[in-house]
Enzyme design. Structure first.
Site, PDB file in Angstrom:
ATOM      1  N   HIS A 135       0.865  -1.186   0.000  1.00  0.00           N
ATOM      2  CA  HIS A 135       0.000   0.000   0.000  1.00  0.00           C
ATOM      3  C   HIS A 135       0.895   1.228   0.000  1.00  0.00           C
ATOM      4  O   HIS A 135       1.790   1.346   0.830  1.00  0.00           O
ATOM      5  CB  HIS A 135      -0.897  -0.016   1.240  1.00  0.00           C
ATOM      6  CG  HIS A 135      -1.720   1.221   1.399  1.00  0.00           C
ATOM      7  ND1 HIS A 135      -2.512   1.715   0.390  1.00  0.00           N
ATOM      8  CD2 HIS A 135      -1.883   2.069   2.450  1.00  0.00           C
ATOM      9  CE1 HIS A 135      -3.121   2.815   0.809  1.00  0.00           C
ATOM     10  NE2 HIS A 135      -2.757   3.060   2.056  1.00  0.00           N
ATOM     11  N   ASP A 191       0.356  -5.032 -20.895  1.00  0.00           N
ATOM     12  CA  ASP A 191       1.329  -6.063 -20.518  1.00  0.00           C
ATOM     13  C   ASP A 191       1.025  -6.620 -19.122  1.00  0.00           C
ATOM     14  O   ASP A 191       1.472  -7.712 -18.780  1.00  0.00           O
ATOM     15  CB  ASP A 191       2.751  -5.487 -20.507  1.00  0.00           C
ATOM     16  CG  ASP A 191       3.330  -5.349 -21.905  1.00  0.00           C
ATOM     17  OD1 ASP A 191       2.861  -6.055 -22.818  1.00  0.00           O
ATOM     18  OD2 ASP A 191       4.264  -4.542 -22.075  1.00  0.00           O
ATOM     19  N   HIS A 250      -8.753   7.593  -1.443  1.00  0.00           N
ATOM     20  CA  HIS A 250      -7.659   7.157  -0.595  1.00  0.00           C
ATOM     21  C   HIS A 250      -6.409   6.959  -1.457  1.00  0.00           C
ATOM     22  O   HIS A 250      -5.731   7.957  -1.754  1.00  0.00           O
ATOM     23  CB  HIS A 250      -8.099   5.902   0.179  1.00  0.00           C
ATOM     24  CG  HIS A 250      -7.087   5.399   1.158  1.00  0.00           C
ATOM     25  ND1 HIS A 250      -7.333   4.344   1.991  1.00  0.00           N
ATOM     26  CD2 HIS A 250      -5.818   5.786   1.418  1.00  0.00           C
ATOM     27  CE1 HIS A 250      -6.265   4.114   2.739  1.00  0.00           C
ATOM     28  NE2 HIS A 250      -5.329   4.985   2.396  1.00  0.00           N
TER      29      HIS A 250
HETATM   30 ZN   LIG Z   1      -3.327   4.769   3.029  1.00  0.00          ZN
END
Ligand SMILES: [Zn+2]
Length: 217
Positions: free
Chosen positions: A81, A106, A157
């Site tokens: 993340h 790809d 986010h």
């Molecule tokens: Zn985050």
């Protein structure tokens, strides 16, 4: 430690985890520790319910998102993340990243999905845990396979990427950022740019994936 080197994170932003599905545990970055200070001993071992099994430091604040994904998607080996600039900008714009070119094809044959922003109930509840469900719900609704689409955005986010091991997950996080940057520039140059045609999507994906792939050694 590759994340800052690749320009995907600043300071202590972001996190990486690696799972052992036999033991149903994963190792994750400790919360708030700068990347240059990370050592194997500082990693935190957590089970798929989010309980700390081993380690003295507090795990990443996003640990429950990782736990939910490992618990339900049993072929993911690693999750990354970041708040990398271009991918996060698409997430903040609440836009899927259109498949404009062969760099994108790809790696995946569809637009990079952007899940809707979380609902107020999910945000007020167990936020990080619910983020895992927001990701899975997006894939279920769109009938996407997490083994074929290894990157996505959570609206408002930032990106999440994964893969069979840590190197592949970090690679996918970097590819996602590059694809996001190219798509942004493409729309700057030509706001009417069309999506890649099916024949090129198929050709490029199959060069790298599947039984008849011929890319690499
Ligand atoms: Zn985050």
């Amino acid at each position: 430690m590759k994340l800052p080197q690749l320009g995907l994170v600043l300071f202590t932003f972001g996190n990486v985890s690696v799972a052992d599905h036999k033991q149903k545990v994963f190792a994750i970055k400790p919360s708030g520790v700068p990347y240059e200070e990370l050592t194997p001993e500082k990693m935190v071992i957590v089970d798929f319910e989010g309980h700390v099994i081993e380690g003295v430091l507090r795990p990443s604040s996003d640990t429950l998102t990782h736990a939910v994904l490992y618990k339900h998607w049993n072929e993911i080996g690693s999750i990354v993340h970041t708040h990398s600039t271009y991918a996060t900008s698409w997430a903040q714009s609440q836009r899927d990243i259109p498949i404009f070119g062969t760099t994108h094809a790809d790696h995946l044959t569809v637009d990079v999905p952007c899940a809707a922003p979380m609902s107020d109930d999910m945000i007020k509840g167990n936020y990080e845990y619910e983020t895992g469900f927001q990701i899975m719900n997006c894939f279920n609704e769109r009938k996407l396979d997490y083994k074929e689409v290894e990157m996505m955005l959570v609206g408002n986010h930032a990106p999440f990427a994964w893969g069979k091991n840590a190197n592949k997950a970090v690679y996918n996080a970097a590819v996602l950022e590059e694809v996001a940057r190219m798509a942004f520039l493409t729309l700057q140059i030509n706001p009417q740019a069309g999506k890649l045609k099916d024949s090129l999507i198929k050709k490029h994906f199959e060069r790298k994936h599947g039984p008849d792939s011929y890319y690499g050694q």
